[in-house]
Design a protein around this motif. Structure first.
Motif, PDB file in Angstrom:
ATOM      1  N   ALA A  62       0.825  -1.208   0.000  1.00  0.00           N
ATOM      2  CA  ALA A  62       0.000   0.000   0.000  1.00  0.00           C
ATOM      3  C   ALA A  62       0.861   1.260   0.000  1.00  0.00           C
ATOM      4  N   ILE A  63       1.919   1.278   0.816  1.00  0.00           N
ATOM      5  CA  ILE A  63       2.768   2.469   0.901  1.00  0.00           C
ATOM      6  C   ILE A  63       3.552   2.661  -0.391  1.00  0.00           C
ATOM      7  N   ILE A  64       4.092   1.578  -0.934  1.00  0.00           N
ATOM      8  CA  ILE A  64       4.840   1.666  -2.193  1.00  0.00           C
ATOM      9  C   ILE A  64       3.922   2.127  -3.319  1.00  0.00           C
ATOM     10  N   SER A  65       2.686   1.596  -3.355  1.00  0.00           N
ATOM     11  CA  SER A  65       1.722   2.021  -4.369  1.00  0.00           C
ATOM     12  C   SER A  65       1.394   3.504  -4.227  1.00  0.00           C
ATOM     13  N   ARG A  66       1.262   3.962  -2.974  1.00  0.00           N
ATOM     14  CA  ARG A  66       0.970   5.378  -2.748  1.00  0.00           C
ATOM     15  C   ARG A  66       2.110   6.252  -3.268  1.00  0.00           C
ATOM     16  N   LYS A  67       3.333   5.836  -2.996  1.00  0.00           N
ATOM     17  CA  LYS A  67       4.484   6.606  -3.485  1.00  0.00           C
ATOM     18  C   LYS A  67       4.515   6.632  -5.014  1.00  0.00           C
ATOM     19  N   GLY A  68       4.139   5.510  -5.624  1.00  0.00           N
ATOM     20  CA  GLY A  68       4.079   5.483  -7.085  1.00  0.00           C
ATOM     21  C   GLY A  68       3.019   6.429  -7.614  1.00  0.00           C
ATOM     22  N   GLY A  69       1.836   6.430  -6.953  1.00  0.00           N
ATOM     23  CA  GLY A  69       0.771   7.323  -7.377  1.00  0.00           C
ATOM     24  C   GLY A  69       1.135   8.785  -7.195  1.00  0.00           C
ATOM     25  N   GLU A  70       1.903   9.083  -6.168  1.00  0.00           N
ATOM     26  CA  GLU A  70       2.323  10.461  -5.905  1.00  0.00           C
ATOM     27  C   GLU A  70       3.452  10.905  -6.824  1.00  0.00           C
ATOM     28  N   GLY A  71       4.012   9.952  -7.585  1.00  0.00           N
ATOM     29  CA  GLY A  71       5.144  10.287  -8.438  1.00  0.00           C
ATOM     30  C   GLY A  71       6.432  10.461  -7.658  1.00  0.00           C
TER      31      GLY A  71
ATOM     32  N   PRO B 197       8.921   7.817  -6.789  1.00  0.00           N
ATOM     33  CA  PRO B 197       9.576   6.503  -6.747  1.00  0.00           C
ATOM     34  C   PRO B 197      10.898   6.511  -5.990  1.00  0.00           C
ATOM     35  N   GLU B 198      11.489   7.696  -5.840  1.00  0.00           N
ATOM     36  CA  GLU B 198      12.780   7.778  -5.144  1.00  0.00           C
ATOM     37  C   GLU B 198      12.657   7.442  -3.654  1.00  0.00           C
ATOM     38  N   ASP B 199      11.428   7.461  -3.104  1.00  0.00           N
ATOM     39  CA  ASP B 199      11.234   7.135  -1.691  1.00  0.00           C
ATOM     40  C   ASP B 199      10.994   5.649  -1.446  1.00  0.00           C
ATOM     41  N   ILE B 200      10.797   4.897  -2.510  1.00  0.00           N
ATOM     42  CA  ILE B 200      10.413   3.486  -2.362  1.00  0.00           C
ATOM     43  C   ILE B 200      11.503   2.672  -1.686  1.00  0.00           C
ATOM     44  N   HIS B 201      12.768   2.957  -1.988  1.00  0.00           N
ATOM     45  CA  HIS B 201      13.844   2.139  -1.395  1.00  0.00           C
ATOM     46  C   HIS B 201      13.896   2.321   0.123  1.00  0.00           C
ATOM     47  N   LYS B 202      13.524   3.501   0.613  1.00  0.00           N
ATOM     48  CA  LYS B 202      13.530   3.741   2.060  1.00  0.00           C
ATOM     49  C   LYS B 202      12.421   2.929   2.734  1.00  0.00           C
ATOM     50  N   VAL B 203      11.261   2.916   2.114  1.00  0.00           N
ATOM     51  CA  VAL B 203      10.141   2.136   2.646  1.00  0.00           C
ATOM     52  C   VAL B 203      10.487   0.653   2.661  1.00  0.00           C
ATOM     53  N   PHE B 204      11.060   0.175   1.573  1.00  0.00           N
ATOM     54  CA  PHE B 204      11.382  -1.244   1.444  1.00  0.00           C
ATOM     55  C   PHE B 204      12.435  -1.677   2.466  1.00  0.00           C
TER      56      PHE B 204
END
Length: 452
Positions: free
Chosen positions: A77-86, A88-95
């Motif tokens: 859900a969080i990764i999808s939200r980051k993708g929707g917000e444009g 993607p550079e924050d995804i690695h931190k969440v992961f």
């Protein structure tokens, strides 16, 4: 290879988009269910007692496994939200924070199984079954960290709209699991004959293999480079808090949901080995027939979160309704085949005619429950996609209380037939749907939908 990666992480509300997300997920879900069915087929060959005991051990491990699913759904859900917000550079931190938390959860599950579970379960399981089941679980739980890491990798793939890569890891895991199930349970090809515990060792080996494969895929397909993964696993307070706040209610929701299965199987102890074996077969039906349901439910989670990230809250209900129609349609098709050819399916468990006769009416009731599940699970996962996972927990707790009271009354007070007992699933999913539907249609998630 990186050219095949989806760089546009924003979804659209179309049938094509729904299927692009759901079909690879459904394909990946087929494999673990094939593993589960294979386990039961091989263990059924050892006897009806082993098939019945596989029900309780399987449900117990499922409790732990769905804890990882809760973490995975939160990450997704969080990764999808980051993708929707444009973003993607924050995804690695969440992961990275998700992996840290996942490993701590796995350690907790292992310690609980070794040192706490035996003292709890001994009061509910007959002595002649208890030793066999606990020996199995003490081996089985070694695969938990690898399973959780596998689930986290899958959540990343779905959240970044790369669900088509899921199949690689799951196929590899399935082949390995089936091979070692056969060889270690029966001692084929000069392997040691481990009987009931052979299934536990086979599953651990398969989970280690699946974890390795999914991360090899992430590296080989260029996803590691594209999203700058594994740069650092240093504690990040903001993203760790975000993952915990979203995942904690989901983990508790998933665990409570599955604990009810465990309580159900414990209640069935008084119905005897045949009832436990039939119920284990019915749980297999839930796993197999529910493949498409959970694939579309996961799609609902991803699409809702992504649309909110894009600021398209007005399209959420339309997306959920479209996804629900696909879920119901595919479920009806699968159940039609099952109910037209029930003897072919029940024959897989290699039991006598009394087993088949007892299972048939239960199968009809389970089929009705699954139609309701195909509707309710989509709306429940839409709630997850809003980020309001505390509401998920409230919904689950309300449904569980009603489910347990209903089941206990039927089993303990009236001691009705096994088919009537299984009507508890219909009751459970009706309540899940009513509350989830109300929340999505009338809730305040439109105003407070932020994940972070």
């Amino acid at each position: 290879m990186s050219a095949s990666i989806d760089t546009n992480l924003q979804v659209s509300v179309t049938n094509r988009q729904i299927l692009q997300i759901a079909l690879p997920i459904s394909a990946s879900l087929i494999i673990p269910n094939v593993n589960f069915i294979t386990n039961n087929i091989f263990l059924g060959g050892l006897g009806i007692k082993e098939l019945g005991n596989a029900g309780i051990t399987g449900v117990y491990y499922l409790v732990l496994m769905v804890g990882g699913n809760g973490l995975g759904n939160a990450l997704q859900a969080i990764i999808s939200r980051k993708g929707g917000e444009g973003k993607p550079e924050d995804i690695h931190k969440v992961f990275a924070q998700g992996i840290r938390i996942t490993l701590w959860f796995a350690l907790g599950g292992m310690l609980f199984t070794w040192f706490v579970a035996p003292f709890i379960l001994q009061y509910f399981i007959t002595p002649d079954n208890f030793i066999q089941e606990m020996d199995f679980l003490r081996i089985r739980v070694w695969g938990l960290p690898f399973l959780f890491l596998f689930q986290a990798g899958n959540a990343f793939l779905v959240g970044t709209l790369n669900s088509r890569f899921l199949l690689v890891g799951t196929i590899g895991q399935a082949v390995i699991n089936i091979f070692f199930d056969y060889t270690l349970i029966y001692g084929a090809f000069s392997f040691p004959q481990l009987g009931f515990n052979g299934a536990a060792f086979a599953s651990v080996i398969a989970e280690i293999s699946g974890m390795i494969i999914v991360y090899v895929v992430i590296f080989r397909m260029g996803l590691k480079k594209e999203f700058n993964l594994f740069k650092s696993f240093k504690y990040d307070r903001i993203y760790s808090k975000a993952v915990l706040e979203i995942s904690a209610p989901l983990v508790l929701q998933f665990v409570l949901s599955t604990v009810t299965w465990l309580a159900f199987f414990i209640l069935l102890e008084q119905y005897g080995d045949r009832a436990k074996a039939v119920s284990n077969a019915m749980r297999t039906i839930f796993g197999l027939m529910g493949i498409m349901i959970w694939a579309f439910a996961s799609t609902s989670n991803t699409m809702v979160s992504n649309l909110i990230g894009q600021g398209l809250e007005n399209k959420v209900v339309k997306a959920v309704q479209k996804t629900m129609l696909w879920s119901v349609g595919t479920t009806l098709c699968m159940l039609a085949v099952l109910n037209i050819f029930p003897y072919h399916f029940l024959g897989l468990f290699r039991q006598d005619e009394l087993f088949v006769a007892a299972a048939l009416p239960v199968m009809r009731v389970v089929s009705i429950g699954m139609i309701m599940m195909s509707i309710a699970a989509i709306w429940l996962n839409a709630v997850t996609g809003t980020g309001k996972t505390k509401m998920n927990l409230i919904i689950e707790m309300a449904a569980i209380v009603f489910y347990l009271v209903y089941t206990f009354t039927i089993v303990k007070k009236f001691r009705l037939s096994l088919a009537v007992v299984w009507s508890n699933e219909l009751v459970y999913w009706v309540l899940i749907f009513l509350i989830s539907f109300w929340f999505i249609k009338k809730g305040n998630w439109r105003v407070h939908g932020e994940v972070i």
